[in-house]
Design an enzyme around this catalytic site. Structure first.
Site, short mmCIF file in Angstrom:
data_model
loop_
_atom_site.label_atom_id
_atom_site.label_comp_id
_atom_site.label_asym_id
_atom_site.label_seq_id
_atom_site.Cartn_x
_atom_site.Cartn_y
_atom_site.Cartn_z
N TRP A 252 -8.81 4.38 2.49
CA TRP A 252 -7.46 4.95 2.57
C TRP A 252 -6.82 5.21 1.20
CZ3 TRP A 252 -3.50 2.68 0.10
CH2 TRP A 252 -3.66 1.33 -0.28
N GLU B 141 -10.79 -1.86 16.64
CA GLU B 141 -11.58 -3.06 16.90
C GLU B 141 -10.97 -3.91 18.02
OE1 GLU B 141 -12.88 -1.25 13.55
OE2 GLU B 141 -10.88 -2.13 13.60
N ASP C 24 -18.58 1.42 11.21
CA ASP C 24 -17.16 1.47 10.87
C ASP C 24 -16.90 2.46 9.74
OD1 ASP C 24 -14.42 0.88 10.97
OD2 ASP C 24 -14.61 -0.78 9.56
N HIS D 117 -9.64 -14.92 7.35
CA HIS D 117 -9.89 -16.05 6.46
C HIS D 117 -11.13 -15.93 5.60
CE1 HIS D 117 -6.57 -18.52 7.94
NE2 HIS D 117 -6.86 -18.05 9.14
N GLU E 204 0.80 -1.22 0.00
CA GLU E 204 0.00 0.00 0.00
C GLU E 204 0.84 1.28 0.00
OE1 GLU E 204 -2.85 -0.24 3.19
OE2 GLU E 204 -3.86 -1.99 2.31
#
Length: 716
Positions: A422, A206, A332, A642, A92
């Site tokens: 982002w 979180e 969120d 996952h 990123e």
């Protein structure tokens, strides 16, 4: 109209006066300023031949004046050189370039310095982040880049350290813990430097975290100030001493219950913008935590200063203003997308503004000095509000969106992936448009009525097991159909779309604008593309062999303009959504730095073959009760890595295919014993019992058999 991206002369004079001033009595000791190497004035000048800070300049506009590569000749762009990376996770970072050296980070917070012309590696630095750190990193082991100042390179590591390196050889100068502890916090963002201060926040909203941003002396690593975004324990005076005690007291009035026991969230995990014109640091804050307000009885208060843009004095960290974009955040809807500064004509008046396009789907224009709300319009489909007050900017929340009150699932657009997150947007001084990588990813929110905090894992208070996409062909087709992405060109003055390019799916790369009438963007479909900035016409593309989520940059050296982008699929969408809604299935990760120039002739090696996985699970012999429990536990502890419905996106093992699910002892050794701790799969014994581990195993076996049957049916 656009009034120009460069600050006017009077502002520059004021900036110089501010830089040279001494600290006032009672304020933190001011650090020394860099006078050689990379200086404040150089960063403030914005993008030129070099790229010195994450957003290109203090304005974070990511706009380059370079024109050697233009809409007239971009078809001749070719690969100049590339560098393979040894971290097969999401990439990123935005590279920085100074004095002929390209600095870039990779996953696990590694730093590499390359010759910007040839790609020869000059040095590298590995902070040796423990792999088990990833268990508290919601969104992959990513890193968004370094900061440059003076003769140093600054890297913030996933496990919470801020490290200063020599630009010349990568040797460590100092290293400091930049987070309150290493149990709940991570850092994935790129630091910024202004006035000798290295600015950095952290992630973890979180995971029982309390948001904050801190400033460190660039020479010594001494902490100069910290601003908390959420009030602490009232018994301790809200745990914010000095000039911000009143700001914390005011914020506490907007919280209910014992919010501080789980931290409250509000983490500053990405956006940090220094404004030389006002001497303010503007930053975005993350979601309130837990997401479900009932989990800590926080009620329907605004929960300040979460999901907000906040401004503090750069010298002292003293609160100046805030604007909350998502009150009562339970979805969120972080406000951590980058904050851009611009001088625009708004309502016939010249204004110095902050531009913001956060997760919640609205594009905001705020006065950069005062935080005054000027206007906001939706840039993407949203259903969590019925509108925004045009005078105050306060949203009217859709009653159905308060899922903890209705007791029903709320299908929200956007979801937690955000209409824009982002991945950086850019703004062209040539067109006046802002180029936003947008997502359309719906999400179901359902409160868990009997939720209790645990010692490990996500602390969000949702029942993710009941909202997983089922093994149903029609349901998955519908989910894929409504999951899309686009490159959006937005007029920030008119607050309107000018053009958009529909993309195959969401989670595409950040953007770069150049004076050559170009916008560059990589995408999830493994293409790096150049568009015309004025009309959005596709002019050139390069097959990158992997999805691109990072933002490109450009630089000029020895008569040549280069464009660089970090390629490597990953991040939150890949981990959580997996391949279940990805139209093209699994996107592979091939992590490498790609650098282009006109006439470049370098070639990538052939794409390695992809191993074909065949579902061959053991027969399901468990009980319905085990599956119900396993589904609930998987949704709480496993889905973040996952994938939804146990379908992985490719970065981490797909548990439906795991040989371990055939053995109860093997699953217990992994889930409870930490047998794969070295790979990041730590022991969950603090949250799970042996019976819980067996329930998860039975759920995975059931899921694998359901998908095997679905595949067999689809072939007929």
């Amino acid at each position: 109209m656009v009034l120009g991206k460069w600050f006017v002369a009077s502002a520059a004079v004021a900036m110089i006066a501010t830089f040279s001033g001494c600290s006032k009595p009672g304020t933190p000791e001011a650090p020394s300023l860099a006078t050689t190497g990379v200086t404040d004035a150089m960063i403030n000048a914005g993008v030129g031949n070099e790229w010195l800070t994450y957003g290109g300049g203090y304005d974070e506009q990511r706009d380059s004046p370079l024109t050697q590569i233009s809409d007239k000749n971009v078809a001749g762009l070719g690969l100049a050189w590339f560098a393979d990376l040894d971290t097969a996770r999401g990439q990123e970072a935005t590279p920085l370039m100074h004095d002929g050296v390209l600095y870039v980070t990779s996953a696990w917070s590694k730093v590499f310095a390359y010759d910007a012309k040839t790609g020869a590696l000059k040095w590298s630095y590995d902070p040796q982040v423990p792999r088990e750190t990833v268990v508290r990193a919601c969104c992959d082991a990513v890193n968004r880049g370094v900061a440059l100042y003076g003769d140093k390179v600054f890297i913030a590591t996933l496990d919470g350290r801020l490290v200063a390196l020599n630009q010349s050889d990568g040797k460590v100068v100092w290293s400091k813990l930049a987070v309150p502890d290493q149990e709940s916090y991570t850092i994935t963002g790129a630091p910024r430097v202004a006035k000798g201060l290295v600015l950095i926040g952290s992630g973890g909203a979180e995971y029982k975290a309390r948001g904050s941003i801190s400033a460190f002396d660039w020479m010594t690593g001494r902490k100069v100030w910290t601003f908390h975004t959420v009030p602490g324990n009232p018994a301790d005076g809200f745990d914010q001493e000095g000039p911000n005690a009143k700001a914390m007291e005011d914020a506490a009035k907007t919280w209910g219950g014992d919010w501080w026991k789980l931290g409250g969230g509000g983490t500053v995990w990405d956006s940090i913008t220094y404004d030389p014109q006002t001497n303010l640091v503007l930053f975005g804050t993350g979601n309130a935590e837990p997401w479900n307000p009932n989990a800590v009885d926080r009620g329907v208060g605004d929960a300040l200063y979460t999901a907000s843009v906040v401004a503090v004095d750069a010298d002292t960290g003293t609160y100046r203003w805030h604007f909350q974009e998502t009150p009562e955040d339970r979805w969120d809807f972080d406000s951590d997308a980058q904050i851009m500064l611009a001088d625009l004509e708004i309502g016939g008046k010249k204004r110095h503004v902050a531009l913001h396009a956060p997760k919640n789907g609205y594009f905001y224009v705020l006065d950069a000095k005062t935080g005054e709300f000027l206007n906001a319009k939706p840039f993407a489909t949203q259903n969590w509000t019925t509108g925004i007050d045009p005078k105050t900017g306060k949203p009217t929340i859709n009653p159905e969106a308060r899922y903890e009150k209705t007791g029903k699932a709320f299908i929200s657009l956007p979801g937690a992936m955000g209409a824009h997150t982002w991945q950086p947007m850019s703004m062209s001084d040539k067109t006046g448009l802002v180029y936003i990588p947008t997502n359309q990813v719906a999400q179901a929110y359902l409160a868990q009525s009997d939720w209790k905090p645990s010692a490990i894992g996500y602390q969000i208070g949702l029942d993710a097991g009941k909202t997983a996409i089922p093994a149903d062909k029609a349901a998955r087709a519908a989910a894929r159909a409504m999951t899309t992405g686009a490159l959006l060109a937005w007029d920030p003055v008119k607050q309107a779309k000018v053009w958009s390019v529909e993309l195959k799916g969401p989670w595409n790369g950040g953007t770069l604008a150049t004076a050559g009438n170009l916008v560059f963007q990589g995408n999830a479909a493994s293409q790096f593309v150049a568009y015309s900035a004025d009309k959005g016409a596709k002019l050139w593309s390069f097959p990158s062999q992997t999805g691109i989520v990072a933002a490109p940059m450009t630089y000029f050296i020895d008569g040549k303009q280069y464009v660089a982008v970090l390629a490597g699929w990953g991040g939150a969408y890949d981990l959580v959504a997996g391949a279940v809604v990805n139209k093209s299935g699994i996107t592979r990760n091939i992590s490498r730095l790609l650098v282009f120039k006109l006439g470049g002739t370098a070639k990538l090696p052939p794409i390695p073959p992809m191993a074909k996985q065949v579902l061959d699970p053991p027969p399901f012999v468990g009980t319905a009760e085990q599956v119900a429990l396993g589904s609930d536990l998987y949704g709480r502890y496993c889905v973040v890595c996952h994938g939804d419905a146990a379908i992985s996106g490719g970065l981490v093992p797909d548990l439906r295919h795991s040989g371990a699910i055939a053995s109860a002892d093997a699953i217990k050794a992994i889930v409870l014993g930490g047998a794969l701790k070295h790979n990041g799969m730590v022991s969950f014994k603090d949250g799970l019992t042996p019976d819980d581990a067996e329930a998860i195993r039975q759920y995975l076996i059931k899921r694998a058999n359901e998908d095997k049957a679905l595949e067999t049916t689809s072939m007929k």
